[in-house]
Enzyme design. Structure first.
Site, mmCIF file in Angstrom:
data_model
loop_
_atom_site.group_PDB
_atom_site.id
_atom_site.type_symbol
_atom_site.label_atom_id
_atom_site.label_comp_id
_atom_site.label_asym_id
_atom_site.label_seq_id
_atom_site.Cartn_x
_atom_site.Cartn_y
_atom_site.Cartn_z
ATOM 1 N N ARG A 12 12.343 117.180 33.889
ATOM 2 C CA ARG A 12 13.143 117.865 35.299
ATOM 3 C C ARG A 12 12.066 117.779 36.312
ATOM 4 O O ARG A 12 12.394 118.619 37.334
ATOM 5 C CB ARG A 12 13.679 119.295 34.713
ATOM 6 C CG ARG A 12 14.831 119.354 33.702
ATOM 7 C CD ARG A 12 15.337 120.859 33.774
ATOM 8 N NE ARG A 12 16.707 120.654 32.758
ATOM 9 C CZ ARG A 12 16.660 120.923 31.508
ATOM 10 N NH1 ARG A 12 15.383 120.948 31.098
ATOM 11 N NH2 ARG A 12 17.618 120.759 30.785
ATOM 12 N N LYS A 34 13.311 110.849 48.948
ATOM 13 C CA LYS A 34 14.616 110.322 48.340
ATOM 14 C C LYS A 34 14.280 109.126 47.453
ATOM 15 O O LYS A 34 13.526 108.193 47.865
ATOM 16 C CB LYS A 34 15.351 109.763 49.747
ATOM 17 C CG LYS A 34 17.005 109.731 49.238
ATOM 18 C CD LYS A 34 17.715 109.954 50.492
ATOM 19 C CE LYS A 34 17.649 108.743 51.308
ATOM 20 N NZ LYS A 34 18.961 108.735 52.277
ATOM 21 N N GLU A 76 12.851 97.956 59.125
ATOM 22 C CA GLU A 76 12.814 99.554 59.053
ATOM 23 C C GLU A 76 11.908 99.907 60.307
ATOM 24 O O GLU A 76 12.094 101.092 60.835
ATOM 25 C CB GLU A 76 12.218 99.922 57.739
ATOM 26 C CG GLU A 76 12.945 99.481 56.638
ATOM 27 C CD GLU A 76 14.181 100.483 56.374
ATOM 28 O OE1 GLU A 76 14.307 101.361 57.304
ATOM 29 O OE2 GLU A 76 14.850 100.415 55.327
ATOM 30 N N LYS A 120 9.529 109.182 60.263
ATOM 31 C CA LYS A 120 10.221 109.624 58.969
ATOM 32 C C LYS A 120 9.885 111.025 58.573
ATOM 33 O O LYS A 120 10.616 111.707 58.319
ATOM 34 C CB LYS A 120 10.090 108.558 57.641
ATOM 35 C CG LYS A 120 10.816 108.873 56.723
ATOM 36 C CD LYS A 120 11.045 107.910 55.613
ATOM 37 C CE LYS A 120 11.964 108.155 54.811
ATOM 38 N NZ LYS A 120 12.155 106.900 53.518
ATOM 39 N N GLU A 130 19.119 115.820 53.515
ATOM 40 C CA GLU A 130 20.249 114.958 54.547
ATOM 41 C C GLU A 130 21.541 115.576 54.827
ATOM 42 O O GLU A 130 22.571 115.166 54.205
ATOM 43 C CB GLU A 130 20.410 113.634 53.647
ATOM 44 C CG GLU A 130 21.093 112.420 54.606
ATOM 45 C CD GLU A 130 20.770 111.110 53.848
ATOM 46 O OE1 GLU A 130 22.056 110.567 53.975
ATOM 47 O OE2 GLU A 130 19.791 110.607 53.687
ATOM 48 N N ARG A 134 18.766 114.129 58.945
ATOM 49 C CA ARG A 134 18.247 112.769 58.331
ATOM 50 C C ARG A 134 18.956 111.549 58.101
ATOM 51 O O ARG A 134 18.661 110.428 58.004
ATOM 52 C CB ARG A 134 17.546 113.411 56.873
ATOM 53 C CG ARG A 134 17.058 112.373 56.141
ATOM 54 C CD ARG A 134 16.272 112.756 54.772
ATOM 55 N NE ARG A 134 15.775 111.791 54.087
ATOM 56 C CZ ARG A 134 15.069 111.857 52.834
ATOM 57 N NH1 ARG A 134 14.667 113.189 52.777
ATOM 58 N NH2 ARG A 134 14.357 111.065 52.459
ATOM 59 N N ASN A 138 19.601 106.286 58.373
ATOM 60 C CA ASN A 138 20.434 105.275 57.684
ATOM 61 C C ASN A 138 20.881 104.169 58.619
ATOM 62 O O ASN A 138 21.712 103.486 58.531
ATOM 63 C CB ASN A 138 21.633 105.918 56.755
ATOM 64 C CG ASN A 138 21.131 106.680 55.722
ATOM 65 O OD1 ASN A 138 20.622 106.281 54.956
ATOM 66 N ND2 ASN A 138 21.623 108.088 55.549
ATOM 67 N N HIS A 141 21.742 100.965 57.559
ATOM 68 C CA HIS A 141 21.880 100.746 56.189
ATOM 69 C C HIS A 141 23.242 100.702 55.499
ATOM 70 O O HIS A 141 23.858 100.382 54.396
ATOM 71 C CB HIS A 141 21.237 102.001 55.571
ATOM 72 C CG HIS A 141 19.868 101.936 55.821
ATOM 73 N ND1 HIS A 141 19.138 101.518 56.864
ATOM 74 C CD2 HIS A 141 18.848 101.931 54.659
ATOM 75 C CE1 HIS A 141 17.713 101.568 56.821
ATOM 76 N NE2 HIS A 141 17.298 101.830 55.299
ATOM 77 N N HIS A 145 23.680 97.949 53.151
ATOM 78 C CA HIS A 145 23.942 98.105 51.732
ATOM 79 C C HIS A 145 25.166 97.247 51.292
ATOM 80 O O HIS A 145 24.944 97.012 50.011
ATOM 81 C CB HIS A 145 24.074 99.573 51.447
ATOM 82 C CG HIS A 145 22.784 100.401 51.489
ATOM 83 N ND1 HIS A 145 22.847 101.777 51.520
ATOM 84 C CD2 HIS A 145 21.522 100.002 51.764
ATOM 85 C CE1 HIS A 145 21.376 102.210 51.547
ATOM 86 N NE2 HIS A 145 20.539 101.056 51.473
ATOM 87 N N HIS A 158 16.378 93.934 50.909
ATOM 88 C CA HIS A 158 16.946 95.116 51.578
ATOM 89 C C HIS A 158 16.653 95.125 53.170
ATOM 90 O O HIS A 158 17.490 95.424 53.871
ATOM 91 C CB HIS A 158 16.029 96.332 51.062
ATOM 92 C CG HIS A 158 16.158 97.727 51.851
ATOM 93 N ND1 HIS A 158 17.698 98.112 51.668
ATOM 94 C CD2 HIS A 158 15.666 98.642 52.473
ATOM 95 C CE1 HIS A 158 17.616 99.256 52.657
ATOM 96 N NE2 HIS A 158 16.366 99.454 52.873
#
Length: 254
Positions: A12, A34, A76, A120, A130, A134, A138, A141, A145, A158
């Protein structure tokens, strides 16, 4: 992402130190906590939030980075310039070439690394999970994606997907009157200077992109949320982008 996800789930959550060895990881993936892994139905659909205890960046390791990976990361970096740091955007414009590391002087590379990390970190510190701000990270993205997923993560990497997504999002913003054509032109010039694609890969169906967008993590109440630029250094999140407009822009990018 894989290491962070493993650390988040084992017992965990255990401590993790990120030592990124690619430019993409240095400016993006190693920072912010993330973590996620891809699924055949979509990018990063399996993941968790888990902050590293330390991120150690050594630019010297980039000397052996393949050229395509360097170019990929520039997507990016350009993203940060558009959504958060207009001064960084200007620095990139003043650099003659961005497609190979040898054309980027050491002092500019240091600025790219520090400013990207700072951008960032500033965004994540204001919204770790997010729930609001935040989401601007994206930018590019959402469509990127979808294209990655539809090409089974084998045709484009990517950063190339993000570049295509930024080109599409920029044109959407122009169509919606959110920002002007000159800013779109300047972004396009940077994408080209970095040797990145701004067209959809051959064989990708624009209707399939629309369908895949519905599987995106950022869909709320059945509406796709897009990050669109407002002015250099600022972006906004909206779910009021009509499917016909998206289709029109995507067809222009074939």
């Amino acid at each position: 992402d894989m290491t962070g996800f493993a650390a988040a789930t084992w017992l965990r959550g255990i401590n993790v130190v990120q030592v990124p060895t690619s430019l993409l990881a240095m400016v993006d993936a190693s920072i912010g906590g993330k973590t996620g892994v891809n699924h055949p139905l979509g990018k990063n659909l399996i993941g968790a939030f888990h902050q590293p205890r330390l991120v150690l960046i050594d630019p010297d390791v980039l000397k052996t980075l393949p050229g395509r990976e360097f170019r990929s990361a520039m997507a990016e970096v350009i993203k940060y310039g558009v959504i958060w740091d207009a001064e960084l955007f200007g620095m990139l414009e003043n650099c003659q070439r961005l497609d190979q590391m040898r054309y980027v002087k050491a002092d500019l590379l240091a600025e790219i690394l520090s400013r990207s990390c700072q951008a960032k970190a500033e965004v994540v510190s204001k919204d770790e999970k997010e729930s609001g701000l935040r989401a601007i990270l994206n930018y590019g993205h959402t469509i990127g994606h979808a294209v990655e997923s539809l090409t089974n993560y084998k045709v484009i990497n990517h950063g190339e997907g993000v570049a295509i997504g930024m080109a599409a999002s920029s044109r959407l913003a122009v169509e919606l009157g959110m920002w002007d054509a000159e800013c779109d032109r300047r972004q396009s010039a940077l994408i080209e200077k970095a040797g990145l694609p701004a067209k959809l890969p051959a064989g990708v169906d624009v209707e399939e992109i629309l369908n895949t967008l519905q599987l995106d993590k950022k869909v709320q109440d059945g509406k796709v949320r897009f990050v669109l630029p407002v002015r250099l250094g600022e972006a906004a999140v909206t779910d009021r982008v009509d499917g016909d407009v998206i289709l029109q822009v995507l067809k222009q990018m074939l």
